[in-house]
Every structure is written in C-alpha cells, then in structure tokens.
Design an enzyme around this catalytic site. Structure first.
Site, mmCIF file in Angstrom:
data_model
loop_
_atom_site.group_PDB
_atom_site.id
_atom_site.type_symbol
_atom_site.label_atom_id
_atom_site.label_comp_id
_atom_site.label_asym_id
_atom_site.label_seq_id
_atom_site.Cartn_x
_atom_site.Cartn_y
_atom_site.Cartn_z
ATOM 1 N N ARG A 82 -1.995 0.020 -9.907
ATOM 2 C CA ARG A 82 -1.053 -0.761 -10.486
ATOM 3 C C ARG A 82 -1.411 -1.904 -10.643
ATOM 4 O O ARG A 82 -2.540 -2.674 -10.495
ATOM 5 C CB ARG A 82 -0.153 -0.793 -9.264
ATOM 6 N N GLY B 251 2.916 3.341 1.682
ATOM 7 C CA GLY B 251 3.467 3.483 2.822
ATOM 8 C C GLY B 251 3.692 4.725 2.680
ATOM 9 O O GLY B 251 4.378 5.540 4.221
ATOM 10 N N ASP C 51 3.848 -3.837 -8.109
ATOM 11 C CA ASP C 51 3.650 -3.036 -7.268
ATOM 12 C C ASP C 51 4.080 -1.784 -7.728
ATOM 13 O O ASP C 51 2.981 -1.047 -7.547
ATOM 14 C CB ASP C 51 3.512 -3.316 -5.810
ATOM 15 N N ASN C 52 4.751 -1.548 -8.899
ATOM 16 C CA ASN C 52 5.367 -0.698 -9.093
ATOM 17 C C ASN C 52 5.407 -0.450 -10.809
ATOM 18 O O ASN C 52 5.568 0.718 -11.067
ATOM 19 C CB ASN C 52 6.618 -0.732 -8.963
ATOM 20 N N ASP D 13 8.504 5.665 9.131
ATOM 21 C CA ASP D 13 7.961 7.249 9.443
ATOM 22 C C ASP D 13 6.719 7.704 8.398
ATOM 23 O O ASP D 13 7.004 8.462 8.706
ATOM 24 C CB ASP D 13 9.211 7.764 9.148
ATOM 25 N N GLY D 14 7.023 6.919 6.950
ATOM 26 C CA GLY D 14 5.963 7.196 6.349
ATOM 27 C C GLY D 14 6.954 8.910 5.186
ATOM 28 O O GLY D 14 5.996 9.640 4.533
ATOM 29 N N LYS E 161 4.370 12.784 -2.098
ATOM 30 C CA LYS E 161 4.877 11.520 -1.425
ATOM 31 C C LYS E 161 5.896 12.268 -0.667
ATOM 32 O O LYS E 161 6.039 13.332 -0.529
ATOM 33 C CB LYS E 161 6.284 11.004 -3.289
ATOM 34 N N ARG F 225 2.908 14.992 -6.996
ATOM 35 C CA ARG F 225 3.250 14.194 -8.343
ATOM 36 C C ARG F 225 1.712 14.241 -9.169
ATOM 37 O O ARG F 225 0.511 14.312 -8.465
ATOM 38 C CB ARG F 225 3.749 12.915 -8.251
ATOM 39 N N GLY G 100 1.022 -1.015 0.165
ATOM 40 C CA GLY G 100 -0.376 0.177 0.046
ATOM 41 C C GLY G 100 0.454 1.083 0.138
ATOM 42 O O GLY G 100 1.742 0.823 -0.364
#
Length: 473
Positions: free
Chosen positions: A172, A81, A241-242, A114-115, A102, A165, A79
C-alpha cells in the site's frame, strides 16, 4: 499449489509471523473455480484444503506492517489487523498473485481488536470484488469464503467468517509512509527494489527506474479512479493505507455502487464530512499520491516529483473520456464534451438511476424517445438532449445496431445494489446461500440479459435506498 514467499524474505522489519486461527465449526461454503484454475490451485485437494483453512501451518505466513493517512490524519503504525498473507502463487499470465486471508484472527497489529471478520463483510467483499473484475476495473478478487458457528461481536453478535482473496500485490501507499516517517532508509530502499522486481520489472530497463515506476503508479491510479467514476463506484474509505501500489482496488468496506445519480453522494455513513464523496474521489486520489511522493523526497528532486504528479489529471481525464465515449456510443472526445455535462446535470436533477439510464440509452432507436422519456419528470429537457444526441449518432458511420451492441457490452444490466447484497447476507446468515450465488452469477456476467433474473436488475425499493453501511461493514 506452488506457494512462494518473496515478501516474507524481506525480513522482520516488514511484517510479523502469523498464522490463520481457524474459526469454530468452520466451513468452506463458496470458492471461485475459474480463479482457482487460473492460479493452478486445486482447492479441493486435502493438503491445499488444510493449508488454506488454517488446519496446517504455513511456516512463512505473515501480517504486514504499514502506516497511513486516515481521513486526513496520519497514523504512524497500522498493519494487517485481521489479515494473513500466506504467500504468492504464479498465475497463468506469468504474474505473481498474493493469497491473503481476511478475518484470520488477531495479529500484532490488531490494536486490541479480535482480528475477525463477519459473514456480512466477507459476502460484501466477495460480491464487490468479483463485480468489479467483471466490469474491467482492476481489483483484488475473492477465491474462497468460509463461514462458521463462532460469534463475532460488532454492534451485535454476528457470524464469524473468513475470506481468501487474491491481488497482484497488497503493498500500500502506507508501506512507504511507514518506512519514510520512521526514518528507516535501508528498508525503504529495499521495498523500492522489491516493487521494481516484482511489480514493475519493465522500469528496470529505463534510465531512471524509480522515476519510471512512480510515473506508472500515478497512471495506474488515475486509470483505476477513472473507471470507478465511469461505473458509478464509490470506495468509501480512500485512506492511503487502502491504496494499492500496484493500482488495484482493495479493502472493500463501506463501498457503494451509485443508483440515483448524486455527484456528492457519500456511501459511508461514518464519513460525516463527506471527505470521500463520489465527486471528490479524483481529487483524493491526487492527494494520496502527493502523500506517496513525499516518501521519495530523498531519492528524487522536487521538480521530478512534481512532474510525475502532473501526469495524474490528464491521464485520468483522458481515460474517463474514453470510457464515457464508449458508454454513450460516441466516436470522439469532442462529442463527449458536447453532450456529457448537460446529461449529468439532467441525471442529477431527475435523480435518475445511473446504470439504468445508460442501459436504456444502449437500446435507444432513432426517432423513439418514449423509453427514456418515461423515466423522467422533465420530459422537455430530456427530449431536447436526446435530439442533440440523436443528431450526433446519425453523423457516425457505424450502423445504429452496431453502436447499440457495443454500448450493451459496456453498460451493465446488473450492478451490486446495496439492497441486493443485504438480502443475500440475510439469507446466508440463515444458512441459505442460493440468493448469494444467484446474485454472484449475474454480477460476474453483468452485460448479459439473464431474463430469468430480471428482478435483480430492478431499482432499489425505497427501504433499500436508506440502508446504511459504515466502517463496521
């Protein structure tokens, strides 16, 4: 700013509500005015500025949940993150574009992280995504960059940052894997309908909308990777996932633009086995599409899915041949087949700079081999190839000046070399964004001469060739 929330309307099975958590002493240090205009976003207006910086809440902002095959192994739940989808806006072309932040702070999918993002990685993504867009490679794009005085800890403390972005979609391959392997058939069907409506509406008018959509996904992915190969780009982390369902390059991490031509080059120093090496990218694209097709095994017959996948290789090869034909100033695929394999062998043997060679070839004049021969050790081998190339060029009907002008429009003078990004990052970390902006200027107009910036077109010094990037980037 007219912010929509179509993905949020899918419900809680698809995401978790999250908000941007502003960084300490955060500043907007760069934004993309042409992209902002295209999206009808006045990024300097106070209400918009507060929303995008996280000062004001976006009630429907969220972080997506998905799964993915990572370096070949399946992770059942991943997910966003460190990402927050603020919503969608409509561009001047009538299409919807995601606004995605992001480094916005921890989410339910941060997995004890820590995101956050660091300034280093945000600058690298800003530069790469805009460079790819200028090279006509489908890509997410950078809208705004925020720095801060907040320390983020990786191998060492670094400056925290956020990158806003955009992309046509952040769905995905891993989204479909998540619902398929979780056995959530209703949600999988819901996601299929959503993608048909928002990304592939033309397919709704065909006899088999899902089959038509998957065929288009395969072809978009093939064309995207053909463009990667033609410009010498390596993604670095080609996990499912990318991979974007809308056929865009997303998730810039340990990427690289090839300098010395090495078919088996690995830009990601975390990829110890070379799974995502440059020459393997086309094969990995097909492997990822195989993973995606399994998710529709209850919707389509096996023979149908195989037939869809069989479109991949011819689409990639056809598009790659067409791109290389333009790069070499040729007018037929047969000429590419005759000249390209031996040229790539020469480039690999000589470790010739890929972009520099094609830029010099664009300036090639009949009977004058000196400019190119000075670049190699084995002058005889290259001279033999240039003689063959010259004969083919003479057969073309267009004037040499026309061919050269067309080649200069597709062979960039400027690429994002790792050492240039490194220098721009070091300066930005000291608070000096001028090197970043100078570099961004040539990368967004890579085919122009920019004589004042000739230094940015030079090959990497030896120290610059040994710089490492990894998944921490």
């Amino acid at each position: 700013m007219n912010l929509q929330h179509y993905f949020a309307n899918l419900g809680s099975e698809f995401s978790s509500k999250t908000q941007i958590q502003p960084l300490h002493q955060q500043r907007l240090v760069e934004f993309n005015p042409s992209l902002a205009t295209f999206l009808s976003i006045d990024i300097k207006s106070p209400p918009t500025k507060r929303l995008l910086s996280g000062e004001d809440l976006v009630p429907s902002s969220l972080s997506m949940v998905y799964a993915g095959h990572q370096f070949g192994g399946f992770s059942a739940q991943l997910g966003d993150g460190r990402g927050v989808l603020l919503g969608e806006v409509r561009g001047q072309d009538g299409l919807l574009y995601d606004l995605h932040m992001k480094g916005a702070g921890p989410t339910p999918y941060s997995r004890r992280g820590d995101g956050r993002a660091v300034l280093r990685s945000c600058i690298r993504e800003y530069l790469a995504s805009e460079a790819m867009h200028a090279l006509s490679v489908p890509s997410s794009r950078a809208l705004a960059l925020y720095d801060s005085r907040e320390a983020v800890y990786r191998e060492t403390p670094e400056a925290g940052a956020m990158l806003l972005r955009t992309a046509q979609g952040h769905i995905r391959f891993g989204h479909f894997e998540y619902f398929f392997y979780q056995g959530k058939q209703a949600e999988l069907d819901q996601l299929i309908d959503y993608c048909l409506e928002h990304y592939y509406p033309d397919c709704l008018h065909t006899e088999s909308p899902l089959e038509s959509m998957l065929m288009e996904v395969v072809k978009r992915t093939a064309r995207m990777i053909a463009k990667w190969q033609s410009v010498g780009f390596q993604h670095g982390v080609m996990n499912t996932d990318n991979f974007s369902f809308s056929g865009e390059t997303i998730d810039y991490g340990p990427y690289g633009f090839m300098e010395d031509y090495e078919p088996n080059w690995v830009c990601n120093h975390s990829d110890h086995e070379g799974r995502y090496a440059f020459s393997r990218q086309p094969g990995v694209g097909l492997w990822n599409l195989n993973c995606l097709m399994r998710c529709f095994s209850k919707h389509l017959e096996r023979d149908q899915l195989i037939a869809i996948l069989q479109c991949y290789e011819p689409e990639l090869q056809t598009h790659y041949d067409a791109l290389m034909m333009k790069k070499m100033g040729l007018n037929s695929v047969q000429q590419v087949d005759e000249l390209l394999p031996s040229l790539l062998t020469l480039l690999a043997t000589e470790k010739m700079d890929y972009s520099v060679f094609f830029r010099l070839l664009s300036h090639f004049e009949q009977g004058d081999f000196a400019l190119l021969l000075d670049e190699v050790v084995d002058r005889e081998a290259l001279s033999t190839w240039l003689e063959r190339y010259e004969r083919v060029r003479i057969e073309n009907e267009l004037a040499w000046s026309q061919i050269s002008a067309a080649m200069l429009a597709v062979n960039p003078k400027f690429i994002l070399r790792n050492y240039l990004a490194h220098d721009a990052i070091l300066a930005a970390e000291r608070g000096d964004y001028l090197p970043f902006r100078r570099l961004l200027n040539v990368l967004t107009h890579p085919f122009d001469e920019h004589p004042e910036s000739d230094l940015l077109a030079q090959r990497a010094p030896e120290w610059g060739k040994s710089l490492e990037v990894s998944c921490s980037s």
